[in-house]
Design a protein around this motif. Structure first.
Motif, PDB file in Angstrom:
ATOM      1  N   VAL A   1     -29.305  25.465  -7.779  1.00  0.00           N
ATOM      2  CA  VAL A   1     -28.282  26.438  -7.426  1.00  0.00           C
ATOM      3  C   VAL A   1     -27.513  25.978  -6.192  1.00  0.00           C
ATOM      4  O   VAL A   1     -28.105  25.616  -5.173  1.00  0.00           O
ATOM      5  CB  VAL A   1     -28.908  27.825  -7.153  1.00  0.00           C
ATOM      6  CG1 VAL A   1     -27.808  28.859  -6.900  1.00  0.00           C
ATOM      7  CG2 VAL A   1     -29.797  28.266  -8.317  1.00  0.00           C
ATOM      8  N   GLY A   2     -26.204  25.994  -6.296  1.00  0.00           N
ATOM      9  CA  GLY A   2     -25.325  25.760  -5.161  1.00  0.00           C
ATOM     10  C   GLY A   2     -24.518  27.019  -4.884  1.00  0.00           C
ATOM     11  O   GLY A   2     -24.421  27.910  -5.723  1.00  0.00           O
TER      12      GLY A   2
ATOM     13  N   GLU B   1     -33.422  34.662  -6.810  1.00  0.00           N
ATOM     14  CA  GLU B   1     -34.054  34.854  -8.126  1.00  0.00           C
ATOM     15  C   GLU B   1     -33.876  33.613  -9.005  1.00  0.00           C
ATOM     16  O   GLU B   1     -34.798  33.217  -9.732  1.00  0.00           O
ATOM     17  CB  GLU B   1     -33.457  36.080  -8.816  1.00  0.00           C
ATOM     18  CG  GLU B   1     -33.705  37.403  -8.114  1.00  0.00           C
ATOM     19  CD  GLU B   1     -35.050  38.020  -8.452  1.00  0.00           C
ATOM     20  OE1 GLU B   1     -35.828  37.382  -9.195  1.00  0.00           O
ATOM     21  OE2 GLU B   1     -35.322  39.145  -7.975  1.00  0.00           O
ATOM     22  N   LEU B   2     -32.706  32.997  -8.955  1.00  0.00           N
ATOM     23  CA  LEU B   2     -32.476  31.798  -9.770  1.00  0.00           C
ATOM     24  C   LEU B   2     -33.285  30.608  -9.259  1.00  0.00           C
ATOM     25  O   LEU B   2     -33.864  29.843 -10.047  1.00  0.00           O
ATOM     26  CB  LEU B   2     -30.989  31.464  -9.782  1.00  0.00           C
ATOM     27  CG  LEU B   2     -30.085  32.449 -10.540  1.00  0.00           C
ATOM     28  CD1 LEU B   2     -28.618  32.110 -10.311  1.00  0.00           C
ATOM     29  CD2 LEU B   2     -30.405  32.452 -12.034  1.00  0.00           C
ATOM     30  N   ARG B   3     -33.336  30.439  -7.950  1.00  0.00           N
ATOM     31  CA  ARG B   3     -34.134  29.348  -7.384  1.00  0.00           C
ATOM     32  C   ARG B   3     -35.620  29.549  -7.653  1.00  0.00           C
ATOM     33  O   ARG B   3     -36.357  28.575  -7.857  1.00  0.00           O
ATOM     34  CB  ARG B   3     -33.878  29.226  -5.876  1.00  0.00           C
ATOM     35  CG  ARG B   3     -32.529  28.599  -5.544  1.00  0.00           C
ATOM     36  CD  ARG B   3     -32.280  28.592  -4.041  1.00  0.00           C
ATOM     37  NE  ARG B   3     -33.341  27.898  -3.319  1.00  0.00           N
ATOM     38  CZ  ARG B   3     -33.365  26.591  -3.093  1.00  0.00           C
ATOM     39  NH1 ARG B   3     -32.369  25.825  -3.534  1.00  0.00           N
ATOM     40  NH2 ARG B   3     -34.341  26.043  -2.411  1.00  0.00           N
TER      41      ARG B   3
ATOM     42  N   ARG C   1     -27.963  23.982 -14.030  1.00  0.00           N
ATOM     43  CA  ARG C   1     -27.329  23.660 -12.757  1.00  0.00           C
ATOM     44  C   ARG C   1     -26.208  24.687 -12.548  1.00  0.00           C
ATOM     45  O   ARG C   1     -25.196  24.665 -13.262  1.00  0.00           O
ATOM     46  CB  ARG C   1     -26.780  22.235 -12.810  1.00  0.00           C
ATOM     47  CG  ARG C   1     -26.252  21.680 -11.500  1.00  0.00           C
ATOM     48  CD  ARG C   1     -25.850  20.219 -11.721  1.00  0.00           C
ATOM     49  NE  ARG C   1     -25.220  19.652 -10.559  1.00  0.00           N
ATOM     50  CZ  ARG C   1     -25.863  19.069  -9.548  1.00  0.00           C
ATOM     51  NH1 ARG C   1     -27.180  19.026  -9.565  1.00  0.00           N
ATOM     52  NH2 ARG C   1     -25.201  18.542  -8.539  1.00  0.00           N
ATOM     53  N   ILE C   2     -26.405  25.583 -11.588  1.00  0.00           N
ATOM     54  CA  ILE C   2     -25.546  26.754 -11.440  1.00  0.00           C
ATOM     55  C   ILE C   2     -24.851  26.732 -10.089  1.00  0.00           C
ATOM     56  O   ILE C   2     -25.503  26.567  -9.053  1.00  0.00           O
ATOM     57  CB  ILE C   2     -26.365  28.057 -11.575  1.00  0.00           C
ATOM     58  CG1 ILE C   2     -27.094  28.096 -12.920  1.00  0.00           C
ATOM     59  CG2 ILE C   2     -25.475  29.288 -11.428  1.00  0.00           C
ATOM     60  CD1 ILE C   2     -28.105  29.216 -13.031  1.00  0.00           C
ATOM     61  N   LEU C   3     -23.546  26.945 -10.097  1.00  0.00           N
ATOM     62  CA  LEU C   3     -22.783  27.100  -8.860  1.00  0.00           C
ATOM     63  C   LEU C   3     -22.412  28.567  -8.700  1.00  0.00           C
ATOM     64  O   LEU C   3     -21.706  29.133  -9.535  1.00  0.00           O
ATOM     65  CB  LEU C   3     -21.514  26.246  -8.879  1.00  0.00           C
ATOM     66  CG  LEU C   3     -20.626  26.345  -7.629  1.00  0.00           C
ATOM     67  CD1 LEU C   3     -21.378  25.836  -6.395  1.00  0.00           C
ATOM     68  CD2 LEU C   3     -19.324  25.574  -7.824  1.00  0.00           C
ATOM     69  N   LEU C   4     -22.926  29.200  -7.638  1.00  0.00           N
ATOM     70  CA  LEU C   4     -22.551  30.574  -7.329  1.00  0.00           C
ATOM     71  C   LEU C   4     -21.244  30.559  -6.551  1.00  0.00           C
ATOM     72  O   LEU C   4     -21.121  29.864  -5.543  1.00  0.00           O
ATOM     73  CB  LEU C   4     -23.633  31.262  -6.496  1.00  0.00           C
ATOM     74  CG  LEU C   4     -25.029  31.396  -7.097  1.00  0.00           C
ATOM     75  CD1 LEU C   4     -25.926  32.197  -6.170  1.00  0.00           C
ATOM     76  CD2 LEU C   4     -24.973  32.047  -8.465  1.00  0.00           C
TER      77      LEU C   4
ATOM     78  N   ARG D   1     -20.621  19.508 -10.104  1.00  0.00           N
ATOM     79  CA  ARG D   1     -20.712  19.305 -11.548  1.00  0.00           C
ATOM     80  C   ARG D   1     -21.684  20.304 -12.193  1.00  0.00           C
ATOM     81  O   ARG D   1     -22.696  19.931 -12.782  1.00  0.00           O
ATOM     82  CB  ARG D   1     -21.129  17.876 -11.864  1.00  0.00           C
ATOM     83  CG  ARG D   1     -20.187  16.805 -11.323  1.00  0.00           C
ATOM     84  CD  ARG D   1     -20.699  15.429 -11.629  1.00  0.00           C
ATOM     85  NE  ARG D   1     -20.749  15.197 -13.071  1.00  0.00           N
ATOM     86  CZ  ARG D   1     -21.476  14.227 -13.646  1.00  0.00           C
ATOM     87  NH1 ARG D   1     -22.222  13.425 -12.896  1.00  0.00           N
ATOM     88  NH2 ARG D   1     -21.458  14.068 -14.943  1.00  0.00           N
ATOM     89  N   PRO D   2     -21.374  21.583 -12.116  1.00  0.00           N
ATOM     90  CA  PRO D   2     -22.299  22.593 -12.637  1.00  0.00           C
ATOM     91  C   PRO D   2     -22.278  22.678 -14.161  1.00  0.00           C
ATOM     92  O   PRO D   2     -21.274  22.381 -14.815  1.00  0.00           O
ATOM     93  CB  PRO D   2     -21.761  23.889 -12.023  1.00  0.00           C
ATOM     94  CG  PRO D   2     -20.285  23.647 -11.905  1.00  0.00           C
ATOM     95  CD  PRO D   2     -20.161  22.187 -11.534  1.00  0.00           C
TER      96      PRO D   2
END
Length: 422
Positions: A45-46, A37-39, A19-22, A64-65
């Motif tokens: 991804v947020g 690329e991540l999705r 679970r990644i927050l950009l 909550r990443p």
């Protein structure tokens, strides 16, 4: 390592999902590509724009990443965020490189090999543990073009490697150690306009072009022309014209040609330096920016698309043929096309259609295809509404000509990634 989310989960194929927050200063081309690329690999991804520390804290609390990733960031992550959550910074430099002007220094100093490093945020800027680093050959081009191509490719590879290592749960990042032979970077200061300054009386063409390429999109190189200060954006070699060093010796399609001690360079865009309390200024075709200050005796020196294709000179249009295929290449700063550029492109397209070829390929060799009408030229016009109407009709004329071509196969060739400029 602290993780505030639910932790990586298993992908059906056995891989770990994160679970990644950009967090980015802008949703620019690299941020968009990393997001895609991540999705594509099914990570959740947020995206959060870095518009303030409190807004970021609130977004982190909601999302909550497992991991916070910063593909392009011009401000520091708050200490309470990076101490409670793993934060990865994508830095456009090789291992050990630190500072805010990484690519600028690489191009200015003529580096042939550079890199992108993913490192973990700590108190000292760009000095955290290294999760991944990928090298690349430096192409002979401007900073923004390099960023959208070689840097972007290396950054994506480094990000995916770093995320994979993070998801494994057992990878230990490498501390920054300048005693290691593969740590080639160093701490570099902000590249100021004093350092970027061009001495036209002594600088050779190669030095001028490196200096301009290192600042082509931002911030530009501060210079003086005809008693006024401008930021110069972009620079291209000229193979034939010569003159007194520093003199403006020619114009072409809105660009100006300025002599060096051993040749000349083309300067396509200028931005007047903003005066205190004055209006915001824009990057404009150089002759538009100079206006009446440009001496009347400076000649316009045209070049045909076919001639430009076999010369080392500046042109927005090039045409060549190979194995019965015609290639009409066009490249505009930032991808924007004003009314005049659209009309020149239309004329070149019609000439190409008259050639005895069955296939016609449109687009640049690399980088931008087109981003549409030229908002800066429209904003600076005496009548912006009228110029907007002219620009829209001119670009529509190009589109209509392409769509109504029935005697050739017309191909639009996208030479780079599809993300917009930013």
């Amino acid at each position: 390592m602290l993780r505030s989310g639910h932790g990586p989960t298993k992908h059906p194929d056995g891989g770990q999902l994160v679970r990644i927050l950009l967090v980015a200063s802008a949703f620019n081309s690299l941020t968009q590509r990393v997001h895609a690329e991540l999705r594509e690999r099914d990570h959740e991804v947020g995206v959060e724009l870095a518009l303030g520390d409190d807004l970021l804290r609130a977004r982190v609390a909601r999302f909550r990443p497992d991991l916070i990733l910063a593909p392009m960031l011009t401000t520091a992550i708050p200490e309470d965020v990076w101490t409670e959550h793993p934060v990865f910074i994508v830095h456009p430099g090789p291992m050990g490189d630190r500072g805010p002007s990484s690519l600028d220094w690489a191009i200015t100093e003529g580096a042939t090999r550079w890199g992108v490093t993913v490192l973990q945020a700590v108190a000292e800027m760009d000095a955290g543990p290294i999760w991944a680093s990928v090298g690349f050959d430096v192409a002979p081009c401007g900073k923004s073009e390099l960023y959208r191509n070689e840097v972007s490719d290396a950054a994506v590879e480094a990000v995916l490697t770093a995320v994979r290592r993070f998801a494994s749960g057992d990878y230990v990042p490498e501390p920054l150690d300048y005693d290691r032979p593969d740590v080639t970077g160093r701490l570099r200061p902000f590249l100021t306009q004093q350092v970027r300054r061009i001495d036209w009386a002594t600088a050779d063409t190669a030095t001028v072009i490196r200096t301009l390429r290192a600042a082509d999109s931002q911030p530009g190189v501060l210079d003086e022309l005809f008693g006024r200060e401008y930021f110069v954006h972009g620079g291209h070699h000229e193979d034939r014209l010569r003159g007194e060093p520093g003199a403006v010796i020619a114009t072409r399609d809105g660009a100006i040609c300025r002599a060096t001690v051993d040749g000349a360079v083309w300067l396509p865009q200028l931005r007047p330096r903003r005066v205190p309390g004055g209006p915001v200024t824009f990057k404009m075709p150089a002759t538009d920016a100079l206006g009446a200050d440009l001496p009347a005796g400076v000649p316009e020196v045209p070049v045909s698309p076919a001639e430009a294709a076999v010369r080392d000179t500046w042109s927005e249009l090039r045409y060549h043929e190979d194995a019965g295929v015609g290639y009409l290449e066009f490249a505009y700063p930032g991808g924007a096309m004003d009314t005049r550029q659209c009309r020149r492109l239309l004329a070149a397209y019609r000439e190409a259609c008259d050639r005895p070829v069955d296939v016609l390929v449109l687009g640049p060799r690399r980088d931008f295809f087109s981003n549409g009408i030229h908002l800066n030229v429209i904003e600076a016009a005496d009548d912006p509404a009228e110029e907007s109407w002219r620009n829209i009709n001119a670009i529509d004329d190009v589109v209509e000509a392409i769509l109504t071509t029935t005697d050739k196969l017309v191909i639009a060739a996208l030479a780079g990634n599809a993300a917009r400029a930013g």
